[in-house]
Write an enzyme that holds these catalytic residues in place. Structure first.
Site, PDB file in Angstrom:
ATOM      1  N   HIS A 163       0.816  -1.222   0.000  1.00  0.00           N
ATOM      2  CA  HIS A 163       0.000   0.000   0.000  1.00  0.00           C
ATOM      3  C   HIS A 163       0.851   1.274   0.000  1.00  0.00           C
ATOM      4  O   HIS A 163       0.306   2.376  -0.148  1.00  0.00           O
ATOM      5  CB  HIS A 163      -0.932   0.024   1.211  1.00  0.00           C
ATOM      6  CG  HIS A 163      -1.961  -1.056   1.223  1.00  0.00           C
ATOM      7  ND1 HIS A 163      -2.825  -1.275   0.170  1.00  0.00           N
ATOM      8  CD2 HIS A 163      -2.269  -1.996   2.156  1.00  0.00           C
ATOM      9  CE1 HIS A 163      -3.627  -2.295   0.456  1.00  0.00           C
ATOM     10  NE2 HIS A 163      -3.304  -2.754   1.649  1.00  0.00           N
ATOM     11  N   ASP A 199      -2.610 -10.722  -2.416  1.00  0.00           N
ATOM     12  CA  ASP A 199      -3.191 -10.273  -1.161  1.00  0.00           C
ATOM     13  C   ASP A 199      -4.677  -9.988  -1.367  1.00  0.00           C
ATOM     14  O   ASP A 199      -5.118  -9.680  -2.481  1.00  0.00           O
ATOM     15  CB  ASP A 199      -2.472  -9.001  -0.697  1.00  0.00           C
ATOM     16  CG  ASP A 199      -2.818  -8.604   0.725  1.00  0.00           C
ATOM     17  OD1 ASP A 199      -2.092  -9.023   1.644  1.00  0.00           O
ATOM     18  OD2 ASP A 199      -3.811  -7.876   0.915  1.00  0.00           O
ATOM     19  N   HIS A 201      -6.291  -7.424  -0.455  1.00  0.00           N
ATOM     20  CA  HIS A 201      -6.471  -6.006  -0.778  1.00  0.00           C
ATOM     21  C   HIS A 201      -5.626  -5.598  -1.981  1.00  0.00           C
ATOM     22  O   HIS A 201      -4.546  -6.137  -2.202  1.00  0.00           O
ATOM     23  CB  HIS A 201      -6.094  -5.138   0.425  1.00  0.00           C
ATOM     24  CG  HIS A 201      -6.899  -5.426   1.652  1.00  0.00           C
ATOM     25  ND1 HIS A 201      -6.419  -6.185   2.692  1.00  0.00           N
ATOM     26  CD2 HIS A 201      -8.162  -5.070   1.990  1.00  0.00           C
ATOM     27  CE1 HIS A 201      -7.346  -6.282   3.628  1.00  0.00           C
ATOM     28  NE2 HIS A 201      -8.408  -5.618   3.234  1.00  0.00           N
TER      29      HIS A 201
END
Length: 348
Positions: A163, A199, A201
């Site tokens: 992220h 993942d 996300h």
């Protein structure tokens, strides 16, 4: 499988997150790694080593120098605001949004926090820089291992990374380990590298770093971003820009309807695209939060599915660097992550 382990990861130990303004126990905790490390040792899957430190210049190939300077000095600046801050983690309270400028760094420390943060669930702590930097060392070392003959390598580290963007942190991520691994492979002589993010996300930071480049194909299998973090990107129509048009692939699955077969169908789509791209090496952003018991995600995958995932990646027949990303510290997390590595190691 050669594993590079971040012995400094527990230096980053958040006291809490701010979720909708409420202090909440952190989801990204040091014990996430314990089960993975123990399972690696139990199975004897390969050597576990500590990484060599890499120069800051290597990080600047992915992250902006201004941002790196902020991360390195932020805790000292936080302490300078008030002595009591030694007992508190640092959170942003102001954020630049549409129409505001980000090219000028504010003098106010709180404003700088907001310039570089994208949420209030990612605190800065006394040991954040140490843990994140050593994690980046793991990723770069794991990538380099492929260049000196290893078929597979694993960066076992936290905090996670996918992220984190060129100049921002969020989603419990500060430095983008998968991106650093991919960039090192290019800097070390490869022409084309791919990143496969499995993942739960979307890896918004990885997408941002390579969005306008054709030398790194980014493919992500993840939950619908209208419902799941990071919310504001990760849609199928985000296919790259400029020279990178067509080199960003988002394979989106619905939230709340666990369906392993749909997930593996998306994985097969990703593998076909990888084969068409014909990369020289592969980086896998490996999250364990696709598990059926995952409280913050889950696509219904069970233990054996992770062996299958590792086998399918092995059939791509590429030098592969795995980088640990998300997953709650469940008993099954270590087993599932190591299942992927074992599936990869034993498939060919």
């Amino acid at each position: 499988m050669l594993t590079f382990y971040n012995e400094q990861h527990a230096q980053h130990r958040a006291r809490h997150e701010l979720v909708r303004g409420v202090p909440t126990p952190p989801r990204e905790t040091p014990d996430r790694i314990d089960g993975v490390l123990a399972e690696l040792g139990r199975r004897g899957l390969g050597r576990i080593v500590t990484p060599h430190g890499v120069p800051l210049m290597s990080l600047e190939r992915v992250h902006h120098p201004r941002y790196l300077h902020f991360l390195r000095t932020a805790w000292h600046e936080w302490l300078a605001q008030a002595p009591a801050n030694a007992g508190r983690d640092a959170f942003a309270s102001h954020f630049p949004v549409r129409g505001m400028r980000t090219d000028i760094e504010p003098d106010d420390f709180g404003a700088r926090l907001g310039l570089y943060a994208i949420d209030t669930v990612t605190p800065l702590t006394a040991g954040t820089w140490t843990a994140a930097k050593t994690g980046a060392d793991c990723a770069v070392n794991a990538a380099h291992a492929l260049r000196v003959g290893e078929r597979g390598s694993f960066a076992l580290t936290r905090p996670p990374g996918h992220h984190a963007g060129p100049d921002y942190y969020g989603g419990a991520c500060y430095l983008n380990n998968a991106a650093l691994a991919a960039q090192h492979l290019l800097d070390d002589g490869l022409q084309r590298v791919a990143i496969l993010d499995v993942d739960y996300h979307h890896g918004n930071g990885t997408q941002a770093i390579f969005y306008e480049r054709a030398d790194v194909l980014c493919i992500s299998l993840h939950a619908e971003p209208r419902t799941a973090y990071p919310f504001y990107c990760g849609h199928p129509d985000e296919t790259g820009g400029g020279h990178g048009l067509g080199y960003n692939v988002n394979l989106v699955l619905p939230v709340g309807a666990p369906n392993p077969q749909a997930w593996f169908t998306a994985l097969e789509t990703a593998c076909v695209r990888l084969s068409m791209y014909r990369p020289d090496a592969l980086v896998v952003a490996l999250g364990g939060n696709t598990f059926q018991g995952e409280p913050h995600g889950g696509f219904g995958l069970q233990g054996g599915d992770y062996l299958r995932l590792g086998e399918r990646i092995a059939w791509l027949n590429l030098p592969t660097c795995f980088v640990f990303e998300g997953g709650s510290p469940l008993r099954e997390l270590g087993v599932n992550v190591v299942n992927v590595l074992e599936g990869f190691e034993t498939a060919l």
